[in-house]
Enzyme design. Structure first.
Site, short mmCIF file in Angstrom:
data_model
loop_
_atom_site.label_atom_id
_atom_site.label_comp_id
_atom_site.label_asym_id
_atom_site.label_seq_id
_atom_site.Cartn_x
_atom_site.Cartn_y
_atom_site.Cartn_z
N GLY A 48 -8.91 -28.01 -42.67
CA GLY A 48 -8.01 -27.99 -41.52
C GLY A 48 -6.60 -27.61 -41.89
O GLY A 48 -5.91 -26.90 -41.15
N CYS A 49 -6.17 -28.06 -43.05
CA CYS A 49 -4.82 -27.77 -43.51
C CYS A 49 -4.65 -26.29 -43.85
O CYS A 49 -3.63 -25.69 -43.55
CB CYS A 49 -4.48 -28.64 -44.73
N SER A 50 -5.68 -25.70 -44.46
CA SER A 50 -5.61 -24.31 -44.89
C SER A 50 -5.94 -23.31 -43.79
O SER A 50 -5.43 -22.19 -43.79
CB SER A 50 -6.57 -24.07 -46.06
#
Length: 159
Positions: A48-50
């Site tokens: 999700g962060c990337s």
């Protein structure tokens, strides 16, 4: 206790990557006399962060800075080497990539996430904040999974 709008950023030392390796950077150096948009993620290189969180800030960095933000900072409870490699992999040259390796700053903010059940240890909750001269003006903490209140688009609407 969780920090809130109107509170002053606690004094802490984080790490960023310099020309010859990790260097200390204090919260005074980051926030004093500046308007800063700081967002935090549970972990560099995580899906999700990337795929969603960091890319929104990378794509919108020029617009965010044009709206008066001096510094866009991305923080995770990772070391400076990981944050630097992740920033390079994501073309995040316009962002200040901050490592809170031991989670001390995250703990001082009261925004820890216990990821031990997933093998992640102690991490940061997903959040974003606007800080003016060391004082938090807006703090958006994600209430659960997903990227909504801490997205670049949501934070841009507050500028």
């Amino acid at each position: 206790m969780t920090i809130k709008a109107g509170d002053t950023i606690p004094a802490a030392t984080l790490k960023t990557m310099g020309a010859e390796g990790p260097v200390d950077i204090t919260t005074d150096e980051i926030f004093k006399g500046k308007k800063v948009l700081l967002f935090a993620v549970p972990g560099a290189f995580t899906p999700g962060c990337s795929k969603a969180h960091l890319p929104g800030y990378v794509v919108n960095a020029d617009k965010i800075k044009a709206a008066g933000v001096d510094t866009i900072a991305c923080m995770a409870v990772n070391d400076a080497f990981v944050m630097d490699a992740w920033g390079k992999a994501q073309n995040a040259e316009e962002l200040l990539m901050l490592g809170d390796g031991n989670g001390d700053f995250t703990a001082a903010l009261g925004l820890e996430l216990d990821g031990t059940g997933f093998g992640l240890g102690k991490r940061s909750q997903r959040f974003a904040m606007l800080v003016e001269d060391g004082t938090i003006t807006h703090l958006n903490v994600e209430p659960g999974p997903g990227i909504d209140v801490s997205s670049a688009e949501t934070m841009m609407a507050l500028l």
